[in-house]
Design an enzyme around this catalytic site. Structure first.
Site, PDB file in Angstrom:
ATOM      1  N   GLY A  84    -115.249  61.314-102.826  1.00  0.00           N
ATOM      2  CA  GLY A  84    -115.082  61.377-101.378  1.00  0.00           C
ATOM      3  C   GLY A  84    -114.870  62.754-100.767  1.00  0.00           C
ATOM      4  O   GLY A  84    -114.556  62.859 -99.582  1.00  0.00           O
ATOM      5  N   TRP A  86    -117.022  65.126 -99.930  1.00  0.00           N
ATOM      6  CA  TRP A  86    -117.948  65.440 -98.825  1.00  0.00           C
ATOM      7  C   TRP A  86    -117.544  64.662 -97.570  1.00  0.00           C
ATOM      8  O   TRP A  86    -117.589  65.192 -96.458  1.00  0.00           O
ATOM      9  CB  TRP A  86    -119.392  65.103 -99.213  1.00  0.00           C
ATOM     10  CG  TRP A  86    -120.031  66.074-100.155  1.00  0.00           C
ATOM     11  CD1 TRP A  86    -119.403  66.890-101.048  1.00  0.00           C
ATOM     12  CD2 TRP A  86    -121.440  66.340-100.302  1.00  0.00           C
ATOM     13  NE1 TRP A  86    -120.328  67.635-101.746  1.00  0.00           N
ATOM     14  CE2 TRP A  86    -121.582  67.313-101.308  1.00  0.00           C
ATOM     15  CE3 TRP A  86    -122.595  65.832 -99.700  1.00  0.00           C
ATOM     16  CZ2 TRP A  86    -122.827  67.803-101.713  1.00  0.00           C
ATOM     17  CZ3 TRP A  86    -123.839  66.313-100.096  1.00  0.00           C
ATOM     18  CH2 TRP A  86    -123.952  67.289-101.088  1.00  0.00           C
ATOM     19  N   ASP A 112    -121.750  54.512-102.590  1.00  0.00           N
ATOM     20  CA  ASP A 112    -121.744  54.973-103.993  1.00  0.00           C
ATOM     21  C   ASP A 112    -121.780  53.778-104.936  1.00  0.00           C
ATOM     22  O   ASP A 112    -121.355  52.679-104.572  1.00  0.00           O
ATOM     23  CB  ASP A 112    -120.483  55.811-104.294  1.00  0.00           C
ATOM     24  CG  ASP A 112    -120.690  56.700-105.509  1.00  0.00           C
ATOM     25  OD1 ASP A 112    -120.927  57.910-105.315  1.00  0.00           O
ATOM     26  OD2 ASP A 112    -120.637  56.203-106.652  1.00  0.00           O
ATOM     27  N   ASP A 128    -125.667  50.324-105.454  1.00  0.00           N
ATOM     28  CA  ASP A 128    -126.617  51.140-106.207  1.00  0.00           C
ATOM     29  C   ASP A 128    -127.787  51.421-105.275  1.00  0.00           C
ATOM     30  O   ASP A 128    -128.541  50.513-104.925  1.00  0.00           O
ATOM     31  CB  ASP A 128    -127.086  50.377-107.450  1.00  0.00           C
ATOM     32  CG  ASP A 128    -128.106  51.173-108.258  1.00  0.00           C
ATOM     33  OD1 ASP A 128    -128.556  52.238-107.782  1.00  0.00           O
ATOM     34  OD2 ASP A 128    -128.446  50.722-109.360  1.00  0.00           O
ATOM     35  N   ASP A 152    -125.459  63.651-102.668  1.00  0.00           N
ATOM     36  CA  ASP A 152    -124.971  64.393-103.842  1.00  0.00           C
ATOM     37  C   ASP A 152    -125.133  63.487-105.064  1.00  0.00           C
ATOM     38  O   ASP A 152    -124.477  63.679-106.078  1.00  0.00           O
ATOM     39  CB  ASP A 152    -123.489  64.756-103.624  1.00  0.00           C
ATOM     40  CG  ASP A 152    -122.991  65.854-104.559  1.00  0.00           C
ATOM     41  OD1 ASP A 152    -123.831  66.544-105.164  1.00  0.00           O
ATOM     42  OD2 ASP A 152    -121.764  66.014-104.681  1.00  0.00           O
ATOM     43  N   LYS A 192    -128.884  67.156-103.447  1.00  0.00           N
ATOM     44  CA  LYS A 192    -128.778  67.877-104.720  1.00  0.00           C
ATOM     45  C   LYS A 192    -130.059  67.693-105.522  1.00  0.00           C
ATOM     46  O   LYS A 192    -130.586  66.590-105.605  1.00  0.00           O
ATOM     47  CB  LYS A 192    -127.597  67.305-105.502  1.00  0.00           C
ATOM     48  CG  LYS A 192    -127.554  67.855-106.906  1.00  0.00           C
ATOM     49  CD  LYS A 192    -126.228  67.860-107.570  1.00  0.00           C
ATOM     50  CE  LYS A 192    -125.521  66.547-107.715  1.00  0.00           C
ATOM     51  NZ  LYS A 192    -124.108  66.822-107.978  1.00  0.00           N
TER      52      LYS A 192
END
Ligand SMILES: C[S@@+](CC[C@H](N)C(=O)[O-])C[C@H]1O[C@@H](n2cnc3c(N)ncnc32)[C@H](O)[C@@H]1O
Length: 237
Positions: A84, A86, A112, A128, A152, A192
């Site tokens: 958490g 970000w 997440d 997911d 990320d 990312k």
């Protein structure tokens, strides 16, 4: 494990406080090295002191210091949000709690694979993102457009460089297609990626959809990791 300062080695009257971790029975060498790196990482120490859930917070802080996409009133989607850090940064910068009364109040939707401890002001879901129709679920929770889609997401390392690279590119592509679907014109996509070859196609695609696409390695990203971030600004709609 033994935490011990290694003594005064600098010759400038400063103590070298490097923590050495002794190998222990049952602990793999890679885990010992990871632990040692964590204990000596200045960003890990800073995160603790600043109340962030992880050192990753500084990556988005540094990216935002440069590109200024976390602004008051912004609607943010954070993919791969756990634990958490970000989200915590976005809460402050986007005025999610209405701290700055004269500024617009932002919103944050975090997703997440893992369950997350609540963060005031954030809507968090365990999902997911690679499962069928995950994008539709997130769109429904979002209930409209977003100004920023940031990802990320990273799968746990397999130890095989090329496999890890392809996995992260797949996550990044899924996030990018989601961004194309929900971003407001002018919006920002941050994700990312790992340096390693297969990211070229994604870059080309992003360049057709955004006015600027930059590849950045923020200082908080470890120099020994091939991780970097793509920051695409000015979504063309
Ligand atoms: C590096 S961590 C994110 C750290 C986060 N930005 C922070 O500041 O706390 C990567 C996250 O991606 C998540 N992740 C990996 N694959 C995912 C997927 N398919 N769907 C959703 N989340 C995923 C992992 O569970 C993990 O929590």
């Amino acid at each position: 494990m033994a935490k011990k300062p290694t003594g005064n080695t600098s010759g400038r009257g400063q103590r070298d406080l490097t923590v050495k971790v002794k190998s222990a029975r049952g602990r793999k060498m890679s885990s010992t090295l990871w632990l040692q790196r964590q204990l000596n990482d200045p960003y890990v120490k800073r995160a603790k002191a600043d109340g962030y859930r992880g050192r990753a917070a500084y990556k988005i802080l540094e990216l935002d210091d440069k590109y200024r996409f976390l602004v008051p009133g912004a609607r943010i989607v954070d993919l791969g949000a756990a634990p958490g850090g970000w989200c915590q940064v976005a809460v402050k910068r986007c005025n999610v709690l209405g701290q700055k009364t004269s500024k617009a109040q932002g919103t944050i939707l975090g997703v997440d694979l893992q369950e997350m401890e609540p963060i005031a002001g954030c809507e968090l879901h365990q999902l997911d993102f690679m499962e069928d129709d995950a994008d539709l679920k997130v769109k429904e929770w979002l209930g409209g457009k977003a100004d920023v889609v940031m990802s990320d997401m990273a799968a746990s390392a397999s130890g095989h460089k090329q496999t890890d690279h392809l996995r992260i590119i797949a996550l990044c592509e899924a996030a990018a297609y989601f961004a194309f679907d929900v971003l407001e014109e002018g919006g920002t996509f941050v994700a990312k990626v790992l340096a390693g070859g297969a990211e070229g196609d994604l870059q080309k695609l992003l360049k057709t959809k955004f006015t600027k696409v930059a590849n950045v390695k923020p200082p908080a990203s470890r120099s020994d990791s091939s991780e970097k971030f793509v920051v695409a600004t000015g979504f063309k709609g």
